[in-house]
Design a protein around this motif. Structure first.
Motif, PDB file in Angstrom:
ATOM      1  N   ASN A 176       0.848  10.636  -1.941  1.00 57.05           N
ATOM      2  CA  ASN A 176       2.213  10.196  -1.670  1.00 57.05           C
ATOM      3  C   ASN A 176       3.128  11.009  -2.576  1.00 57.05           C
ATOM      4  O   ASN A 176       3.271  10.716  -3.768  1.00 57.05           O
ATOM      5  CB  ASN A 176       2.370   8.699  -1.940  1.00 57.05           C
ATOM      6  N   VAL A 177       3.733  12.060  -2.030  1.00 51.71           N
ATOM      7  CA  VAL A 177       4.552  12.950  -2.852  1.00 51.71           C
ATOM      8  C   VAL A 177       5.865  12.289  -3.265  1.00 51.71           C
ATOM      9  O   VAL A 177       6.571  12.803  -4.141  1.00 51.71           O
ATOM     10  CB  VAL A 177       4.834  14.288  -2.136  1.00 51.71           C
ATOM     11  N   SER A 178       6.196  11.151  -2.645  1.00 47.79           N
ATOM     12  CA  SER A 178       7.431  10.443  -2.975  1.00 47.79           C
ATOM     13  C   SER A 178       7.255   9.361  -4.019  1.00 47.79           C
ATOM     14  O   SER A 178       8.251   8.855  -4.554  1.00 47.79           O
ATOM     15  CB  SER A 178       8.021   9.803  -1.703  1.00 47.79           C
ATOM     16  N   ASP A 179       5.998   8.992  -4.304  1.00 46.99           N
ATOM     17  CA  ASP A 179       5.815   7.884  -5.234  1.00 46.99           C
ATOM     18  C   ASP A 179       4.364   7.818  -5.715  1.00 46.99           C
ATOM     19  O   ASP A 179       3.488   7.337  -4.999  1.00 46.99           O
ATOM     20  CB  ASP A 179       6.184   6.552  -4.576  1.00 46.99           C
ATOM     21  N   GLY A 180       4.106   8.337  -6.895  1.00 48.52           N
ATOM     22  CA  GLY A 180       2.830   8.082  -7.548  1.00 48.52           C
ATOM     23  C   GLY A 180       1.740   9.103  -7.352  1.00 48.52           C
ATOM     24  O   GLY A 180       0.712   9.032  -8.020  1.00 48.52           O
ATOM     25  N   GLY A 181       1.880  10.030  -6.418  1.00 49.73           N
ATOM     26  CA  GLY A 181       0.862  11.069  -6.275  1.00 49.73           C
ATOM     27  C   GLY A 181      -0.368  10.608  -5.513  1.00 49.73           C
ATOM     28  O   GLY A 181      -0.274   9.889  -4.516  1.00 49.73           O
ATOM     29  N   GLN A 194       0.814  -1.218   0.000  1.00 51.03           N
ATOM     30  CA  GLN A 194       0.000   0.000   0.000  1.00 51.03           C
ATOM     31  C   GLN A 194       0.846   1.264   0.000  1.00 51.03           C
ATOM     32  O   GLN A 194       0.355   2.330  -0.387  1.00 51.03           O
ATOM     33  CB  GLN A 194      -0.893   0.039   1.241  1.00 51.03           C
ATOM     34  N   LEU A 195       2.074   1.167   0.472  1.00 50.42           N
ATOM     35  CA  LEU A 195       2.861   2.377   0.725  1.00 50.42           C
ATOM     36  C   LEU A 195       4.306   2.147   0.320  1.00 50.42           C
ATOM     37  O   LEU A 195       5.030   1.368   0.958  1.00 50.42           O
ATOM     38  CB  LEU A 195       2.785   2.746   2.215  1.00 50.42           C
ATOM     39  N   ARG A 196       4.704   2.829  -0.735  1.00 47.43           N
ATOM     40  CA  ARG A 196       6.093   2.777  -1.164  1.00 47.43           C
ATOM     41  C   ARG A 196       6.743   4.123  -0.872  1.00 47.43           C
ATOM     42  O   ARG A 196       6.286   5.170  -1.342  1.00 47.43           O
ATOM     43  CB  ARG A 196       6.192   2.451  -2.659  1.00 47.43           C
ATOM     44  N   LEU A 197       7.807   4.090  -0.076  1.00 42.59           N
ATOM     45  CA  LEU A 197       8.574   5.280   0.262  1.00 42.59           C
ATOM     46  C   LEU A 197      10.026   4.994  -0.102  1.00 42.59           C
ATOM     47  O   LEU A 197      10.767   4.391   0.687  1.00 42.59           O
ATOM     48  CB  LEU A 197       8.437   5.602   1.758  1.00 42.59           C
ATOM     49  N   PRO A 198      10.452   5.363  -1.291  1.00 39.81           N
ATOM     50  CA  PRO A 198      11.811   5.035  -1.727  1.00 39.81           C
ATOM     51  C   PRO A 198      12.858   5.546  -0.755  1.00 39.81           C
ATOM     52  O   PRO A 198      12.704   6.602  -0.131  1.00 39.81           O
ATOM     53  CB  PRO A 198      11.918   5.731  -3.090  1.00 39.81           C
TER      54      PRO A 198
END
Length: 492
Positions: free
Chosen positions: A91-96, A60-64
């Motif tokens: 998610n400003v770090s991955d996918g919006g 559900q949550l990808r945070l590179p």
């Protein structure tokens, strides 16, 4: 005076709330931490219980790992519609932007439904009487969407963007109240100029007329003990009364004042005069973990309050090997690294005491107070010594050390609010790191100024998280105990 307490203390910003029957549910931003989006339940809006995290699975949550602190998950909106809970977030770090849903707010929540056509942050969800779904984002612009598929229906259109000249119109929430649609926004930036303004119109698309008394909530240029008030949401109680939840901070120390717990969730009553909301005084909540807590890591899964930067792989963090201990296996070589293995809980009290029993005979790690990779203090042990280290911006310093024999140690930190302000430059609090001896006495090795672990120094959008880490090898923790201490109001 010390001022009102938040209803959800510690780093819990950007509150969004909805009611189903007699039950209220509230969610907050979580930024770079996993699991994401803490979720709370209440029956009275003043006392809240953590029931989980919305984004509690890696899928559900990808945070590179390369994403910076204070990025990640921004500003959710939580709503109940047609028998389901809906949460939309960025998610400003991955996918919006994306949506997740659940029939039970305690979970499980669905896998994300991406919204590739919705651009912007702070997305809101609202349905009209015909079932059309509107997503309004910071800026402020609005999209029609199909929430089941994530498809955008038509082009975005601008809507009311707040007071002319005011910066950062954001955090829009649409509410259908009586004969009007109300568009609630935050503006002025999330610092001391923060505020809440509102407009109303005949439809979710407007046209909107601004309230003549805007901003309806702000503490800018006042001596109120709660500052930076903004990013609000509205909810109606079963008895017909209206309430507003919003974020605020509690600055301490001298000038300019430092807030160290992050942006917290506060509550105020709302009355309606001539069709416009009038926000009353802040209502005080509990003083955050009034009895403290202790975790003996007896459960095979960590409690939902434990969070980690970006990810928490089971290969590095476990309470199963062996059972009844928290075992951390290092990745990054220090808390300066974005892949550091760290699990922590938000600091909720202005004054508190934390202890943990650590076995670092096969590694290196300990107890830390973290704001981000460039701002953290820790007491660290290995097989030879225990040391106190401070990272403040580009500087990293070992402040004190003493030898050990590789035996398990009880490490601790005592956080004390500043008692007097005899100098305008006085910091907000002091953090004393040390070792608890076998007879229970606490030997402080170093006492550090708390201002350097504040948003005013470090920047960003988060607050302090106190927790456990491994920087080399394997480190075991038998327990973690947090206890609030009596708060002392600084003298002028």
């Amino acid at each position: 005076m010390s001022g009102p307490h938040p209803v959800i203390p510690g780093f819990h910003p950007d509150p969004t709330v909805c009611r189903v029957g007699d039950d209220y549910y509230l969610a907050c931003s979580s930024f770079e931490y996993f699991p994401g989006i803490p979720l709370f339940h209440s029956r009275d809006l003043r006392n809240w219980t953590r029931i989980g995290n919305v984004l509690d699975r890696p899928g559900q949550l990808r945070l590179p790992v390369e994403s910076p602190s204070s990025a990640g998950i921004y500003a959710p909106t939580l709503r109940h519609h047609d028998g389901r809970f809906w949460l939309i977030v960025t998610n400003v770090s991955d996918g919006g932007n994306f949506l997740v849903t659940a029939t039970d707010p305690a979970g499980p929540w669905s896998d994300p439904v991406p919204l590739p056509g919705v651009h912007g942050i702070d997305p809101d969800l609202a349905w009209d009487d015909d079932g059309a779904c509107y997503c309004t984002v910071a800026g402020v612009s609005q999209f029609r969407i199909d929430p089941d598929t994530g498809r955008t229906l038509g082009e975005p259109r601008p809507v009311w963007s707040g007071t002319p000249g005011a910066k950062a119109p954001e955090a829009p929430h649409l509410h259908h109240i009586g004969d009007h649609w109300y568009l609630l926004i935050a503006e002025g930036g999330t610092e001391r100029g923060h505020g809440v303004s509102i407009a109303r119109g005949p439809a979710p698309t407007g046209p909107f007329e601004p309230c003549p008394a805007n901003p309806v909530l702000t503490h800018r240029s006042t001596d109120e003990p709660v500052q930076n008030t903004g990013h609000a949401d509205l909810v109606q109680a079963p008895d017909g009364a209206w309430w507003m939840v919003f974020l605020g901070v509690r600055p301490r120390g001298g000038s300019p004042g430092w807030h160290v717990l992050g942006r917290e969730t506060f509550l105020a009553p709302v009355t309606w005069v001539d069709g416009w909301p009038v926000v009353g005084p802040v209502v005080s909540g509990a003083e955050g973990a009034p009895d403290g807590y202790r975790d003996d890591f007896a459960s095979p899964e960590l409690a939902p309050e434990w969070i980690s930067p970006r990810s928490r792989p089971a290969s590095h963090v476990t309470t199963r090997e062996p059972p009844g201990r928290l075992t951390l296996r290092a990745a990054g070589a220090s808390l300066d690294e974005p892949d550091a293995v760290f699990v922590g809980r938000r600091q909720e009290n202005l004054t508190c005491r934390v202890r943990t029993r650590v076995d670092a005979a096969q590694g290196r790690g300990g107890l830390a107070v973290r704001l981000d990779e460039g701002h953290h203090y820790e007491i660290e042990a290995d097989a030879r010594e225990v040391r106190v280290t401070a990272r403040i911006g580009p500087a990293r310093t070992v402040l004190a050390a003493r030898s050990t024999h590789g035996e398990p140690l009880v490490l601790g930190v005592d956080i004390a609010e500043t008692r007097t302000l005899d100098d305008a430059r006085t910091g907000p609090d002091t953090l004393a790191f040390g070792v608890e001896e076998a007879d229970g006495t606490f030997t402080a090795l170093a006492a550090l100024d708390g201002r350097y672990l504040s948003t005013e120094v470090a920047g960003g959008f988060t607050g302090r998280v106190i927790g456990l880490y491994a920087a080399a090898g394997t480190v075991h923790f038998d327990w973690f105990a947090y206890r609030p201490s009596p708060s002392t109001t600084p003298a002028p």
